[in-house]
Design an enzyme around this catalytic site. Structure first.
Site, PDB file in Angstrom:
ATOM      1  N   GLU A   1       0.851  -1.195   0.000  1.00 26.84           N
ATOM      2  CA  GLU A   1       0.000   0.000   0.000  1.00 26.84           C
ATOM      3  C   GLU A   1       0.893   1.254   0.000  1.00 26.84           C
ATOM      4  OE1 GLU A   1      -2.191   0.059   3.680  1.00 26.84           O
ATOM      5  OE2 GLU A   1      -3.546   1.667   3.059  1.00 26.84           O
TER       6      GLU A   1
ATOM      7  N   LYS B   1      -9.521   2.444  -1.919  1.00 29.33           N
ATOM      8  CA  LYS B   1      -9.765   1.723  -0.663  1.00 29.33           C
ATOM      9  C   LYS B   1     -11.131   2.085  -0.067  1.00 29.33           C
ATOM     10  CE  LYS B   1      -7.203   0.837   3.673  1.00 29.33           C
ATOM     11  NZ  LYS B   1      -5.980   1.219   4.414  1.00 29.33           N
TER      12      LYS B   1
ATOM     13  N   CYS C   1      -5.197  -3.380   2.281  1.00 27.85           N
ATOM     14  CA  CYS C   1      -4.940  -3.462   3.718  1.00 27.85           C
ATOM     15  C   CYS C   1      -6.191  -3.703   4.568  1.00 27.85           C
ATOM     16  CB  CYS C   1      -4.162  -2.231   4.178  1.00 27.85           C
ATOM     17  SG  CYS C   1      -3.208  -2.572   5.682  1.00 27.85           S
TER      18      CYS C   1
ATOM     19  N   VAL D   1      -0.126  -2.552  10.597  1.00 26.61           N
ATOM     20  CA  VAL D   1       0.492  -2.242  11.886  1.00 26.61           C
ATOM     21  C   VAL D   1      -0.042  -3.162  12.985  1.00 26.61           C
ATOM     22  CG1 VAL D   1       1.074   0.156  11.358  1.00 26.61           C
ATOM     23  CG2 VAL D   1      -1.175  -0.365  12.295  1.00 26.61           C
TER      24      VAL D   1
HETATM   25  C1  ACM Z   1      -4.145  -0.242   7.027  1.00 27.83           C
HETATM   26  O1  ACM Z   1      -5.242  -0.317   6.473  1.00 27.83           O
HETATM   27  N1  ACM Z   1      -3.129   0.369   6.457  1.00 27.83           N
HETATM   28  C2  ACM Z   1      -3.923  -0.867   8.325  1.00 27.83           C
END
Ligand code: ACM
Length: 255
Positions: free
Chosen positions: A33, A104, A137, A164
């Site tokens: 990402e 996203k 992510c 994370v």
């Molecule tokens: C994330 O969506 N970068 C944890």
């Protein structure tokens, strides 16, 4: 490809990506990402400075050239500017340029303060005989994303990430198993010390098979490229036992 993007250094990150991938024999390579900008933006102004418009993006031009030189396709995270809007996006790039574009849907934590929520419908793209879906992510925690892409026929879910938390790699084995698809989670490594604080990214990128089996995985803090050959037909078998079909036996009338 798992690596450590430098915050705010898109040119340097592009060189790093080129150095890591030039000469590799592959069909599809997934990058993390926000691979060219880094992750932990201070605010929307800082993001706006670093985001690029796909119609005029030095990063996209550089990645297209990399695909042309090597005959592969890339799925990469991308900080996108479109007019007044700013998206946490993923692009599928091939030798002919941009092939697919996803923004996203489920923004994580502080991302909501500077990114606009994604507005691209989930869809798949055909690459080298496989149907490919893209998620980013934190989309992992909403199983509807993987399910929707699988119901659209995706064989492989490409999943650029900057993780994370520590739960995702395990959860993606379930996303693979419950949908009988390959998943490729390309995470980043390293720390970002920024005005909002410090983040440590968890690495452990992985390629998972349709039975939830981890085919390849990388370390928590190493730069690495992992490549494997896959049998796409395995993702088209949706029976988990002889008479139990993951898709046909769903009961959506009760959901
Ligand atoms: C994330 O969506 N970068 C944890």
């Amino acid at each position: 490809l798992q690596f450590h993007p430098e915050f705010g250094a898109p040119k340097q990150n592009l060189y790093k990506i080129k150095d890591s991938l030039n000469g590799l024999d592959a069909d599809i390579i997934v990058l993390p990402e926000l691979a060219s900008t880094g992750y932990y933006f201070e605010d929307r102004d800082e993001l706006n400075e670093l985001a690029e418009d796909v119609s005029d993006s030095p990063t996209l031009i550089g990645l297209t050239k990399l695909c042309q030189d090597n005959g592969f396709h890339l799925v990469t995270g991308f900080a996108e500017r479109d007019g007044e809007k700013l998206y946490n996006s993923a692009l599928v790039v091939g030798p002919s340029g941009l092939l697919h574009h996803y923004r996203k849907l489920h923004l994580f934590n502080t991302e909501k303060e500077y990114f606009d929520p994604g507005d691209t419908p989930l869809s798949t793209i055909d690459i080298c005989g496989a149907k490919v879906g893209v998620m980013i992510c934190f989309d992992w925690v909403f199983p509807e994303v993987a399910r929707s892409l699988a119901l659209l026929g995706a064989d492989i879910l490409c999943h650029p990430s900057n993780l994370v938390l520590t739960y995702c790699q395990q959860a993606m084995r379930t996303r693979s198993l419950e949908n009988s698809v390959y998943t490729i989670t390309a995470n980043r490594i390293g720390k970002e010390k920024r005005p909002r604080g410090e983040l440590t990214f968890t690495g452990q990128s992985q390629i998972v098979g349709p039975k939830g089996d981890v085919i390849k995985s990388s370390g928590a803090d190493e730069e690495a490229v992992a490549i494997c050959e896959i049998d796409v037909s395995a993702a088209r078998k949706k029976r988990i036992t002889e008479n139990k079909d993951l898709f046909l036996d769903r009961r959506p009338e009760f959901y």
